[in-house]
Scaffold this motif. Structure first.
Motif, short mmCIF file in Angstrom:
data_model
loop_
_atom_site.label_atom_id
_atom_site.label_comp_id
_atom_site.label_asym_id
_atom_site.label_seq_id
_atom_site.Cartn_x
_atom_site.Cartn_y
_atom_site.Cartn_z
N ASN A 125 -47.15 -82.51 -23.31
CA ASN A 125 -46.16 -83.88 -23.27
C ASN A 125 -45.52 -83.48 -24.83
O ASN A 125 -45.92 -84.28 -25.43
N GLY A 126 -45.57 -82.34 -25.77
CA GLY A 126 -44.98 -82.23 -26.89
C GLY A 126 -45.62 -83.28 -28.05
O GLY A 126 -45.09 -83.98 -28.69
N MET A 127 -46.80 -83.21 -27.72
CA MET A 127 -48.01 -84.43 -28.93
C MET A 127 -48.41 -83.47 -29.67
O MET A 127 -49.33 -83.46 -30.78
N VAL A 152 -59.08 -80.20 -23.22
CA VAL A 152 -58.54 -80.65 -21.92
C VAL A 152 -57.70 -81.29 -23.29
O VAL A 152 -56.08 -81.06 -22.62
N PHE A 153 -57.10 -82.71 -24.28
CA PHE A 153 -56.84 -83.53 -24.59
C PHE A 153 -55.72 -81.98 -25.06
O PHE A 153 -54.05 -82.69 -25.48
N GLU A 160 -48.18 -82.71 -33.25
CA GLU A 160 -48.48 -84.71 -34.04
C GLU A 160 -50.22 -84.57 -33.95
O GLU A 160 -50.70 -84.98 -34.35
N LEU A 161 -50.30 -83.29 -32.97
CA LEU A 161 -51.56 -83.55 -33.16
C LEU A 161 -52.27 -83.00 -33.76
O LEU A 161 -53.33 -83.14 -34.84
N THR A 162 -52.05 -81.48 -34.15
CA THR A 162 -51.72 -80.77 -35.44
C THR A 162 -52.00 -81.48 -36.82
O THR A 162 -53.06 -81.28 -37.84
N ARG A 163 -51.41 -82.37 -37.31
CA ARG A 163 -50.74 -82.70 -38.16
C ARG A 163 -52.14 -83.71 -38.54
O ARG A 163 -52.61 -84.27 -39.75
N ALA A 164 -52.71 -84.61 -37.02
CA ALA A 164 -53.34 -85.55 -37.43
C ALA A 164 -54.71 -85.32 -37.73
O ALA A 164 -55.40 -85.07 -39.05
N ILE A 165 -54.94 -84.00 -37.49
CA ILE A 165 -56.41 -82.86 -37.36
C ILE A 165 -56.59 -82.84 -39.20
O ILE A 165 -57.03 -82.84 -39.66
N LEU A 168 -53.95 -90.74 -24.79
CA LEU A 168 -53.78 -89.27 -25.69
C LEU A 168 -52.08 -90.33 -27.31
O LEU A 168 -52.58 -89.84 -27.92
N GLU A 169 -51.17 -90.80 -26.38
CA GLU A 169 -50.39 -90.91 -27.57
C GLU A 169 -50.32 -92.02 -28.27
O GLU A 169 -49.98 -92.30 -29.50
#
Length: 524
Positions: A326-328, A318-319, A331-336, A273-274
């Motif tokens: 894992n503190g991501m 899951v992800f 970053e995930l929200t920004r990517a979407i 995922l990272e």
């Protein structure tokens, strides 16, 4: 019984340990060969240096005697001969030769009769005559090396090469002329090669058995050929070989194990995922939001989707959890967010009320950095902020004061705020009384209970009655059947519905444009 993964790991460990043990032997052979070669060269240079020292002293002594100009074997001449012999380091005696006979020497005085000398073993290009190991010189018990030039003879001291007479174990050497036809001194058991074979005496890092070294003096016709037997790692003591093998196997096994762990870690979902976030590999799918009043598509909700490097679809449940742990998640929200605004730009910039809903973590809601990021993305794509709806789950935990300030800030910027998963959190009505929401989304567990005898089914009617009294639009999630759609239309006709019955989440390539959307039948 070993699993296939464990069996594979053990097999790789065994193979790499064996290969590493062999590699360690090769590496050990390299270092041993270098060490042996250096020691052999040092030994050879030492022997050559002594040979040159003897030759140099002999030549200097001859030149000094010739410069004296004394009558050979006169009393004055003998006194000088004795003086030079006394101070010599490598010479035992100095004498005079006439007509191939030794007529006197510092040690024996005038010889009567003179001693006849055999033909020399070697005559150099400078005229120096050499006798090697001449026997019965003056005394039957004496064997000596003699050099003669200009009628002056020098006899090498027996102690000149004494410290080389017993070379180190495995070593041997010979002092020889450059033509390899006259050995001066030999130490140990060395077999002289033919001159044409000398060029083939190469020493490589894989040389095993016998190692050679040949070099010559620049000043004299003297060379040295040194030899070392039992060269190579296979001739080392057994415990040295065993140590090298064990060390190589241990290092190989450790490397294989570490690499396997590293590889497993890279294959783990958090690491995948990272990398996916870093390489912008996450995508958004879009689920239709349909107005029951108009039967039209009025917006979409962006849902994160991820297909990993192996081509496997990973569930958002899951992800997203992995990202949170894992503190991501930021970053995930920004990517979407970035992906969704970019994909929906053609519809968000049209003169319509079409909206895009994005789920946010509470950390993003209260983050000024995310606020600025969202503002830049809207400006970059020319999207009005009121067309982007931000969804906050009721399960979010944050300071009410901080959260209220953040929500008000986003609403002041023009964004609409939706309360997601209403009815499932631990704040319930407190959320509605404390914060101002533009939309309230009823969780799908209540819709799923329609037509059943569960407690949630009984509570669904109460919930619909409650939310219709709010000053907010109602969104009903999880509508998957026509029966559920009809129920929602009957109890909440102005609601916005979302679910598989009205459209499954689709990629931007499969997305049906609002003008082409056809609402499925609702009333039975």
């Amino acid at each position: 019984m070993l699993s296939s993964n464990n069996a594979g790991l053990w097999f790789r460990l065994l193979i790499f340990m064996l290969l590493s043990a062999l590699l360690a032997l090769f590496i050990g052979q390299t270092f041993i060969a270098q060490s042996e070669q250096k020691r052999l060269e040092s030994y050879a240079h030492d022997v050559l240096a002594q040979g040159v020292a003897v030759a140099q002293e002999s030549r200097d002594t001859v030149q000094r005697i010739l410069l004296l100009g004394n009558i050979p074997c006169s009393d004055a001449d003998l006194r000088e001969l004795r003086l030079l012999s006394f101070y010599a380091l490598n010479l035992r005696d100095v004498g005079r030769i006439q007509n191939d006979r030794l007529i006197c020497s510092a040690g024996w005085g005038r010889l009567n009769p003179p001693i006849a000398l055999l033909p020399p073993d070697l005559t150099t290009s400078t005229g120096t005559q050499l006798w090697t190991a001449m026997e019965r010189l003056v005394d039957p018990r004496i064997t000596a090396d003699i050099a003669s030039s200009g009628g002056v003879a020098t006899i090498t001291a027996s102690a000149a090469f004494r410290r080389y007479s017993q070379p180190p174990q495995g070593y041997s050497a010979t002092l020889i002329n450059k033509n390899l036809d006259h050995p001066y001194q030999t130490f140990g058991s060395l077999t002289l090669p033919h001159k044409e074979d000398l060029s083939r005496l190469k020493n490589g890092w894989l040389t095993l058995g016998t190692r050679h070294f040949f070099t010559c003096s620049n000043s004299f016709d003297i060379c040295v050929l040194a030899q070392f037997e039992d060269a190579g790692v296979i001739y080392r003591p057994w415990y040295v070989i065993a140590g090298i093998i064990l060390m190589g196997a241990a290092l190989g096994g450790s490397f294989t194990l570490c690499y396997s762990l590293y590889r497993e870690k890279r294959r783990s979902l958090p690491c995948q995922l990272e990398r996916a976030l870093k390489n912008d590999q996450l995508r958004a799918h879009y689920q239709p939001l349909v107005s029951l009043a108009t039967r039209s598509l009025i917006g979409v909700e962006a849902l994160a989707r991820w297909r990993n490097g192996a081509g496997e679809e990973i569930s958002p449940e899951v992800f997203v959890r992995i990202a949170e742990e894992n503190g991501m998640i930021d970053e995930l929200t920004r990517a979407i967010t970035r992906c969704a605004i970019r994909d929906m730009r053609p519809y968000l910039t049209q003169p319509s009320s079409f909206t895009l809903s994005i789920n946010l973590a509470v950390s993003d809601i209260i983050s000024p950095d995310y606020h600025r990021f969202l503002q830049r993305e809207c400006e970059r794509n020319g999207v009005m902020r009121e067309r982007v709806i931000l969804e906050l789950t009721e399960r979010s935990t944050a300071s009410p004061q901080v959260l209220e300030i953040a929500l008000q800030s986003l609403q002041q910027q023009g964004h609409k705020i939706a309360l997601d998963d209403f009815g499932t959190g631990y704040s319930n009505l407190d959320y509605l009384s404390r914060f101002s929401f533009n939309l309230v989304k009823i969780d799908k567990i209540f819709v799923g209970a329609i037509g059943t005898d569960s407690v949630n089914a009984a509570f669904t009617d109460v919930l619909f009655s409650l939310v219709q009294k709010l000053d907010a639009s109602i969104v009903v999630e999880g509508v998957e059947t026509q029966e559920q759609a009809a129920y929602v239309a009957q109890h909440c006709p102005n609601a916005i519905v979302q679910g598989w019955y009205f459209g499954r989440p689709a990629s931007i390539d499969q997305f049906v444009e609002p003008e082409r959307y056809r609402c499925p039948p609702i009333e039975s």
